[in-house]
Design a protein around this motif. Structure first.
Motif, PDB file in Angstrom:
ATOM      1  N   GLU A 208       3.584   9.223   1.209  1.00 43.81           N
ATOM      2  CA  GLU A 208       4.859   8.786   0.628  1.00 43.81           C
ATOM      3  C   GLU A 208       5.032   9.334  -0.779  1.00 43.81           C
ATOM      4  OE1 GLU A 208       5.045   4.268   2.116  1.00 43.81           O
ATOM      5  OE2 GLU A 208       3.067   4.999   1.498  1.00 43.81           O
ATOM      6  N   MET A 209       3.915   9.493  -1.477  1.00 42.25           N
ATOM      7  CA  MET A 209       3.912  10.007  -2.834  1.00 42.25           C
ATOM      8  C   MET A 209       3.052  11.260  -2.871  1.00 42.25           C
ATOM      9  SD  MET A 209       2.632   7.962  -6.218  1.00 42.25           S
ATOM     10  CE  MET A 209       2.471   8.729  -7.821  1.00 42.25           C
TER      11      MET A 209
ATOM     12  N   ALA B 102       2.381   3.971  -7.628  1.00 43.19           N
ATOM     13  CA  ALA B 102       1.849   3.545  -6.332  1.00 43.19           C
ATOM     14  C   ALA B 102       1.949   2.024  -6.168  1.00 43.19           C
ATOM     15  CB  ALA B 102       0.401   3.996  -6.179  1.00 43.19           C
ATOM     16  N   ASP B 103       1.685   1.298  -7.233  1.00 47.84           N
ATOM     17  CA  ASP B 103       1.717  -0.167  -7.164  1.00 47.84           C
ATOM     18  C   ASP B 103       3.123  -0.709  -6.954  1.00 47.84           C
ATOM     19  OD1 ASP B 103      -1.008  -0.375  -7.549  1.00 47.84           O
ATOM     20  OD2 ASP B 103      -0.871  -0.839  -9.687  1.00 47.84           O
TER      21      ASP B 103
ATOM     22  N   MET C  37       0.830  -1.206   0.000  1.00 39.64           N
ATOM     23  CA  MET C  37       0.000   0.000   0.000  1.00 39.64           C
ATOM     24  C   MET C  37       0.866   1.259   0.000  1.00 39.64           C
ATOM     25  SD  MET C  37      -2.539   1.613   2.888  1.00 39.64           S
ATOM     26  CE  MET C  37      -1.136   2.359   3.727  1.00 39.64           C
ATOM     27  N   THR C  38       0.506   2.202  -0.821  1.00 40.98           N
ATOM     28  CA  THR C  38       1.183   3.500  -0.872  1.00 40.98           C
ATOM     29  C   THR C  38       0.211   4.575  -0.414  1.00 40.98           C
ATOM     30  OG1 THR C  38       2.626   2.816  -2.697  1.00 40.98           O
ATOM     31  CG2 THR C  38       2.327   5.188  -2.368  1.00 40.98           C
ATOM     32  N   ARG C  39       0.701   5.486   0.407  1.00 45.00           N
ATOM     33  CA  ARG C  39      -0.107   6.638   0.810  1.00 45.00           C
ATOM     34  C   ARG C  39       0.153   7.777  -0.174  1.00 45.00           C
ATOM     35  NH1 ARG C  39       1.908   4.669   5.559  1.00 45.00           N
ATOM     36  NH2 ARG C  39       3.516   6.291   5.645  1.00 45.00           N
ATOM     37  N   VAL C  40      -0.870   8.122  -0.932  1.00 40.43           N
ATOM     38  CA  VAL C  40      -0.761   9.132  -1.986  1.00 40.43           C
ATOM     39  C   VAL C  40      -1.390  10.426  -1.497  1.00 40.43           C
ATOM     40  CG1 VAL C  40      -1.357   9.734  -4.369  1.00 40.43           C
ATOM     41  CG2 VAL C  40      -0.870   7.335  -3.759  1.00 40.43           C
ATOM     42  N   GLY C  41      -0.617  11.501  -1.489  1.00 40.85           N
ATOM     43  CA  GLY C  41      -1.089  12.782  -0.984  1.00 40.85           C
ATOM     44  C   GLY C  41      -1.426  13.756  -2.097  1.00 40.85           C
ATOM     45  N   VAL C  42      -2.546  14.457  -1.930  1.00 38.29           N
ATOM     46  CA  VAL C  42      -3.000  15.461  -2.902  1.00 38.29           C
ATOM     47  C   VAL C  42      -3.179  16.792  -2.170  1.00 38.29           C
ATOM     48  CG1 VAL C  42      -4.744  16.069  -4.621  1.00 38.29           C
ATOM     49  CG2 VAL C  42      -4.200  13.648  -4.188  1.00 38.29           C
TER      50      VAL C  42
ATOM     51  N   ALA D 268      -7.261  -0.203  -5.835  1.00 42.75           N
ATOM     52  CA  ALA D 268      -5.998  -0.930  -6.013  1.00 42.75           C
ATOM     53  C   ALA D 268      -5.278  -1.160  -4.690  1.00 42.75           C
ATOM     54  CB  ALA D 268      -5.094  -0.165  -6.973  1.00 42.75           C
ATOM     55  N   GLY D 269      -5.896  -0.731  -3.571  1.00 40.87           N
ATOM     56  CA  GLY D 269      -5.332  -1.009  -2.260  1.00 40.87           C
ATOM     57  C   GLY D 269      -4.504   0.104  -1.666  1.00 40.87           C
ATOM     58  N   HIS D 270      -4.547   1.288  -2.243  1.00 43.61           N
ATOM     59  CA  HIS D 270      -3.761   2.410  -1.745  1.00 43.61           C
ATOM     60  C   HIS D 270      -4.622   3.360  -0.912  1.00 43.61           C
ATOM     61  CE1 HIS D 270      -0.678   0.901  -4.354  1.00 43.61           C
ATOM     62  NE2 HIS D 270      -1.479   1.012  -5.406  1.00 43.61           N
ATOM     63  N   GLU D 271      -3.960   4.207  -0.142  1.00 42.36           N
ATOM     64  CA  GLU D 271      -4.660   5.218   0.650  1.00 42.36           C
ATOM     65  C   GLU D 271      -4.425   6.578   0.019  1.00 42.36           C
ATOM     66  OE1 GLU D 271      -5.220   6.701   5.291  1.00 42.36           O
ATOM     67  OE2 GLU D 271      -3.500   5.441   4.747  1.00 42.36           O
TER      68      GLU D 271
END
Length: 377
Positions: free
Chosen positions: A70-71, A326-327, A1-6, A30-33
């Motif tokens: 993280e991203m 992210a994947d 899992m990747t934590r994606v920030g916007v 896809a299982g990410h946050e």
């Protein structure tokens, strides 16, 4: 899992956001946050509730987003306060345009983050798939803005771009026949202007001649050809792109003296330093300025004026790459994809895109070395 920030975009007059709720849904499935700053989508008419309905978590401010993610996925280049929040574990994915901003290049290198620029990601044919949608928007806006600025109250000559029976249409020069130039020309043609497109690629001129169906002239972009056309021009749209590098100057200050008083220059290349010698960035709030009697429109984030269109178009293009990163994480995704590899501009304190390194005056380090990749993909 990747934590994606916007995070919210904070550049002046910027109303876009990096992901739509549809993009959030794809990442969550896809299982990410996905972590979205409160109010990030409001400029594009996207509420916090629209994001939470698709699984996003709303955070109160940018600091919280940067601290947890993280991203980081953005639209425009990070501003100084955002650069200060980047850390070595971050992956930044956004437009960077570093060839025009040495200070930002040094700041990103000092952060230690891995920074991938939308505008240098390539597809299998060497095209720029993440630059293309905003180039389409900017090209169309350039013709619209130019027509508007030609009106006398806004600094122009006081000429209607399409003319009327008995009165000639405006003469529009488009310098650069890529995605921006083609779209600018199509809109100018649609407004019934007299249009000439300049480019140095003969094959591209052939393609444009077919696309325009004889409704515009195409001319090889020699210095003399441009110079000879300037005295008749009412509107000149600069649409020059050198991939990842600073734009060359195709009109000098001295050549402004060849033009009609209050003719208009629109420089879409401003993000890459501008293709007119007299260009400097402006904003939507204060879009124009005068140099030697010539009105300049050099807004550095033109697609930000139509954020609903731009946000959806951008997410449509970036989402497959966001999912891939992210994947698999930056290193594995870049290893798998030659196109993403071309997008890495800064990594682990080193500048990994040669034109940017040259402008910034720092050593160029191949991305394979910076990220510890194998040399083949």
């Amino acid at each position: 899992m990747t934590r994606v920030g916007v995070p919210s975009e904070i550049k002046t007059d910027e109303y876009r956001v990096a992901l739509t709720p549809a993009g959030v849904r794809e990442l969550v499935d896809a299982g990410h946050e996905v972590l979205v700053q409160a109010g990030a989508g409001l400029g594009s008419s996207l509420s916090d509730e629209a994001y939470t309905a698709q699984g996003a978590r709303i955070l109160p401010d940018a600091a919280a987003v940067f601290a947890e993610a993280e991203m980081i996925v953005k639209v425009k280049e990070p501003q100084p306060g955002e650069v200060a929040m980047l850390e070595p574990h971050h992956l930044l994915f956004t437009y960077l345009h570093l060839a025009a901003d040495v200070e930002l290049t040094h700041g990103l290198a000092a952060s230690g983050a891995t920074c991938i620029a939308y505008e240098t990601v390539e597809d299998s044919r060497g095209r720029l798939p993440l630059l293309a949608p905003m180039s389409e928007v900017a090209g169309k806006l350039a013709a619209q803005a130019g027509a508007f600025i030609l009106e006398k109250p806004f600094g122009g000559r006081g000429i209607l771009i399409g003319g009327v029976p008995g009165v000639p249409a405006a003469r529009v020069l488009v310098i650069g026949g890529g995605v921006v130039g083609m779209n600018a020309a199509f809109i100018a043609i649609g407004m019934e202007a007299t249009v000439t497109v300049f480019d140095r690629n003969i094959d591209r001129l052939r393609e444009l001649d077919i696309a325009f169906g004889g409704r515009a002239d195409t001319v090889f972009a020699s210095t003399l050809a441009i110079e000879e056309a300037l005295p008749e021009a009412d509107l000149v749209i600069g649409a020059v792109l050198v991939k990842g590098a600073k734009a060359p100057h195709v009109i000098t200050r001295a050549q402004l003296g060849l033009m009609k008083p209050s003719a208009v220059l629109v420089d879409v290349s401003v993000d890459q330093g501008g293709c007119f010698e007299t260009t400097h960035p402006t904003t939507h709030t204060h879009p124009t300025y005068d140099v030697d009697g010539i009105t300049h429109y050099c807004v550095a984030n033109m697609p930000g004026a139509v954020p609903i269109t731009s946000t959806y178009a951008l997410t449509n293009a970036t989402l497959p790459y966001v999912l891939d990163l992210a994947d698999h994480g930056a290193v594995a995704a870049v290893q798998r994809s030659p196109g993403l590899r071309a997008g890495v501009n800064v990594a682990h304190g080193q500048v990994t895109y040669e034109p940017v390194a040259s402008v910034a005056g720092v050593p160029y380090v191949p991305v394979e070395e910076a990220l510890g990749l194998t040399s083949t993909v």
